[in-house]
Write a protein that holds these residues in place. Sequence first.
Motif, PDB file in Angstrom:
ATOM      1  N   LEU A  21      40.565  36.198  57.016  1.00 35.75           N
ATOM      2  CA  LEU A  21      40.690  35.569  58.338  1.00 35.75           C
ATOM      3  C   LEU A  21      40.138  34.155  58.262  1.00 35.75           C
ATOM      4  O   LEU A  21      38.979  33.950  57.910  1.00 35.75           O
ATOM      5  N   ILE A  22      40.983  33.179  58.616  1.00 35.54           N
ATOM      6  CA  ILE A  22      40.623  31.765  58.493  1.00 35.54           C
ATOM      7  C   ILE A  22      40.727  31.100  59.861  1.00 35.54           C
ATOM      8  O   ILE A  22      41.659  31.358  60.618  1.00 35.54           O
ATOM      9  N   ALA A  23      39.771  30.232  60.165  1.00 36.43           N
ATOM     10  CA  ALA A  23      39.811  29.424  61.382  1.00 36.43           C
ATOM     11  C   ALA A  23      38.683  28.404  61.310  1.00 36.43           C
ATOM     12  O   ALA A  23      37.739  28.547  60.528  1.00 36.43           O
ATOM     13  N   ASN A  24      38.787  27.378  62.147  1.00 40.38           N
ATOM     14  CA  ASN A  24      37.689  26.425  62.254  1.00 40.38           C
ATOM     15  C   ASN A  24      36.461  27.107  62.834  1.00 40.38           C
ATOM     16  O   ASN A  24      36.564  28.100  63.558  1.00 40.38           O
ATOM     17  N   ASN A  25      35.264  26.573  62.512  1.00 43.71           N
ATOM     18  CA  ASN A  25      34.041  27.088  63.134  1.00 43.71           C
ATOM     19  C   ASN A  25      34.162  27.018  64.651  1.00 43.71           C
ATOM     20  O   ASN A  25      34.654  26.039  65.204  1.00 43.71           O
ATOM     21  N   GLY A  26      33.740  28.092  65.323  1.00 45.95           N
ATOM     22  CA  GLY A  26      33.778  28.126  66.774  1.00 45.95           C
ATOM     23  C   GLY A  26      35.093  28.612  67.347  1.00 45.95           C
ATOM     24  O   GLY A  26      35.258  28.655  68.570  1.00 45.95           O
ATOM     25  N   SER A  27      36.042  29.022  66.476  1.00 47.35           N
ATOM     26  CA  SER A  27      37.354  29.474  66.961  1.00 47.35           C
ATOM     27  C   SER A  27      37.393  30.957  67.287  1.00 47.35           C
ATOM     28  O   SER A  27      38.381  31.432  67.841  1.00 47.35           O
ATOM     29  N   GLY A  28      36.338  31.707  66.904  1.00 46.75           N
ATOM     30  CA  GLY A  28      36.289  33.112  67.293  1.00 46.75           C
ATOM     31  C   GLY A  28      36.397  34.104  66.162  1.00 46.75           C
ATOM     32  O   GLY A  28      36.645  35.293  66.410  1.00 46.75           O
ATOM     33  N   LYS A  29      36.193  33.687  64.908  1.00 43.17           N
ATOM     34  CA  LYS A  29      36.313  34.621  63.779  1.00 43.17           C
ATOM     35  C   LYS A  29      35.276  35.743  63.882  1.00 43.17           C
ATOM     36  O   LYS A  29      35.620  36.934  63.853  1.00 43.17           O
ATOM     37  N   THR A  30      34.002  35.355  63.996  1.00 45.89           N
ATOM     38  CA  THR A  30      32.938  36.362  64.082  1.00 45.89           C
ATOM     39  C   THR A  30      33.068  37.185  65.358  1.00 45.89           C
ATOM     40  O   THR A  30      32.819  38.400  65.348  1.00 45.89           O
ATOM     41  N   THR A  31      33.478  36.545  66.450  1.00 50.14           N
ATOM     42  CA  THR A  31      33.672  37.275  67.709  1.00 50.14           C
ATOM     43  C   THR A  31      34.714  38.370  67.544  1.00 50.14           C
ATOM     44  O   THR A  31      34.541  39.503  68.019  1.00 50.14           O
ATOM     45  N   LEU A  32      35.813  38.063  66.856  1.00 47.21           N
ATOM     46  CA  LEU A  32      36.861  39.060  66.632  1.00 47.21           C
ATOM     47  C   LEU A  32      36.324  40.229  65.804  1.00 47.21           C
ATOM     48  O   LEU A  32      36.585  41.400  66.128  1.00 47.21           O
ATOM     49  N   LEU A  33      35.558  39.938  64.754  1.00 45.97           N
ATOM     50  CA  LEU A  33      34.978  41.026  63.962  1.00 45.97           C
ATOM     51  C   LEU A  33      34.011  41.867  64.794  1.00 45.97           C
ATOM     52  O   LEU A  33      33.998  43.099  64.694  1.00 45.97           O
ATOM     53  N   ASN A  34      33.201  41.215  65.630  1.00 44.02           N
ATOM     54  CA  ASN A  34      32.269  41.943  66.501  1.00 44.02           C
ATOM     55  C   ASN A  34      33.009  42.857  67.467  1.00 44.02           C
ATOM     56  O   ASN A  34      32.564  43.975  67.755  1.00 44.02           O
TER      57      ASN A  34
END
Length: 623
Positions: free
Chosen positions: A36-49
Motif C-alpha cells: 500500500l503506497i501513498a503520501n504521508n497523511g493520506s490514510g495508509k495507517t488509518t486504513l490498516l487500523n
Amino acid sequence: MANPLLQVDTLTKSFGDRLLFQDISFGISEGDKIGLIANNGSGKTTLLNILAGKEPYDEGRIVFRNSIRVAYLEQDPVFNPDQTVLEACFNHQNEIVTAIARYEEALASDTQEGLQDAFTQMDLLKAWDYEQRIKQILGKLNIHRLSQKMGELSGGQIKRIALANVLISEPDLILLDEPTNHLDLNMVEWLEDYLSRSAISLLMVTHDRYFLDRVCSKIWELDSSGLYTYEGNYSYFLEKREERISARNAETERAKNLLRKELEWMRRQPQARATKAKSRIDAFYKLEDKARAQKQEDNLRLAAKGLYIGNKIFEARHVTKHFGDLCITKDFSYVFSRYEKMGIVGNNGTGKSTFIKMLLGEMEPDSGDFDIGETVRFGYYSQDGLEFDNQAKVIDVVKDIAEVIDLGDGTRLTASQFLQHFLFAPDKQHNYVYKLSGGEKRRLYLCTVLIKNPNFLVLDEPTNDLDIVTLSILEDYLAQFKGCVIVISHDRYFMDKVTDHLLVFDGKGVITNYPGNYTQYREWKSQEDQKQVESVKPRTSDPHTFKPASPLKNKLTFKEKKELEQLEKEIGLFEKEKGLIEENLSSGTLPSDKLIEASTRYSDLLTLIDDKTFRWMELSERL
C-alpha cells in the motif's frame, strides 16, 4: 480462483473536514501480497487500523471470512514494561497462546474437564513447539536476552519483538505497518526471503522499494481519496502510474478547454441565471472540479548549493572506541574527500550511530581524534531528532530557522516555497504540528535540517517513516547537493541511489572501505562467502597423482559414530511412541488419570525428539 479472505465495499473515512478516502472497495484473497503506497497523511495507517478493528470508519462494509486469523504489526507497538521478552510473546493475545492457556488450565484442574478438546486444539494449531518457534524467530531478529524487561528495550527492539509475535502466530492474513523500520540490512533481507517464500497473505505499508519489488505481487495506491490497483510489483506500478497520471492530466486539459467555453456562456447571461438549464449549470460545477484535479508531480528539482566547503573536510586519526567488551572502532584512520557521498552499513549494535556522534563531537573516542576542516558546516538528521512545539504552526517552525534558502544559481526560495517542494501545500503549512502524521513530522524535521543550508549532511536513518514520494525528492536533492554526505540507512534502494562507496562495520572494531554501492557490495560479499565455503571443502585428489589423504579436523571419533547410530535408533523409537500416544489421545476412550499421564509423556517426548534431532544433525554435518 483463490479463496477470498476479506471483502471491503464503499469504505469512507474522514477526520473533520479532511477526507482520507471515499467509497473505496477491494478484496484480499489467499496468497495475495499487497503493498500500500501513498503520501504521508493520506490514510495508509488509518486504513490498516480500520481493518484491524482499532479505529471506526464513517461508511462502508468490511467482511472477513469465517475463522480467519489476522495479525497486525503496528507502527508503534506497546507492551507492558514489566514483562520479560518471553512473557511479552506469551501474553500477546493470539489463537495459539489462548489454546496453550486453555490446555495448561485443564491440565492443572482437579477434574481435567475439557482436556481432550484442549489437546486436540493444541495439535490442530501445532502449538506444542510454540516456545521453540518464538526463540528461533527472535534469534533471527537479533533478540537473544529473553529475560530482559520490555521497559529496558529501545523502540527498535520493541518493534522487532512485535514483528516476531506476528510471524510466530502464522496467521492467514497479516497487516504490516513499516515492517523494515529498525531492522538492519541482514534482517531486512531475511524478512524479505521469509515473506516471499511464505504462503501467508499480507497487506503492508513500507517505504522500502526493493522490499516492495521482491515481496509484493500487487500494489495499491491511495491518491486523491481514491484507491488505484496495479497487478504487478513496484517496478510495474511505477510504469503504469506514470501512464495513469498522463491520461489524467490529458483529461484535465480537455476539461479546462471546455471550462473556458462554459465560463463564457455563464458570464453572458448573469441576469438570466435563474432560468438557465439546471443540468448545464450542474455540469459546469462538475467540470470545474475536474479542471482543478490535475496531478502535480511533486518531485521538483532542488539543487541547493550549500555553503562553500574547502578541500579539507575531516580526517579520522587512529580512532578507537569501546563500550565494555564491544569494540566499535580500533585504530581507525581515514581522510574524507571533498564532495564525497558515503554510506555506512552494518548490523544493529555495531556502532554506526556512535561513529557519527564522535564525528560530530557529541561523544569522545577512547583514543585518537577527528580533525574537522574550518569551512565544514554540518547538517545532522538523527533518528531521535523530533522535538517540536506541537502548538506551533508548520510554517513558523521553518521560519524560526531561516526565511529563505539560496539554491546557488541565483534562485532563492522562501520558507513557504521550500516547504511546498517537500509536499507541504500552503493550507497545510498553517496547520498546527500536533495535527501532522508521524511521517509528516519526519518530513518537517528534514526540512528544518536542509533549510539551514549546510555543506556536509549527516543522515542517520532518514528513510524511517518517510513516504516514497518524499524519498524520491530527497534522493534528487542529494544527487545534486554541492557538498558532502554521510548516510546510515537500511533502505537498500536509497543507499544505491545516493552513495558512491561504503564503510562496512563488522561489530569487532574492523571497518572496511568498499568502493561501490550496497548492491555491488552484497554481490561481492556473496562471492567472497562462497569462496570461503569452497576453501574449506575437502578437495578430490587428481586420479593420476597419488596424494595421501589428510585427516579432517572435525572428523567424527569412534565414540561419536556410535553415538550417531544410537541417536538414530532412539529418535525412531520416540517417534513411534509419539504416534501411539496421539492415537490413544484421539480415541477419546482414555480415563482422566491416563489422559493426564499420556499428555505429560507426550510433552516430554517432543522435547526429547527435538534435543536428539538437534544433536543428530550436529554430528551428521561432520560425516
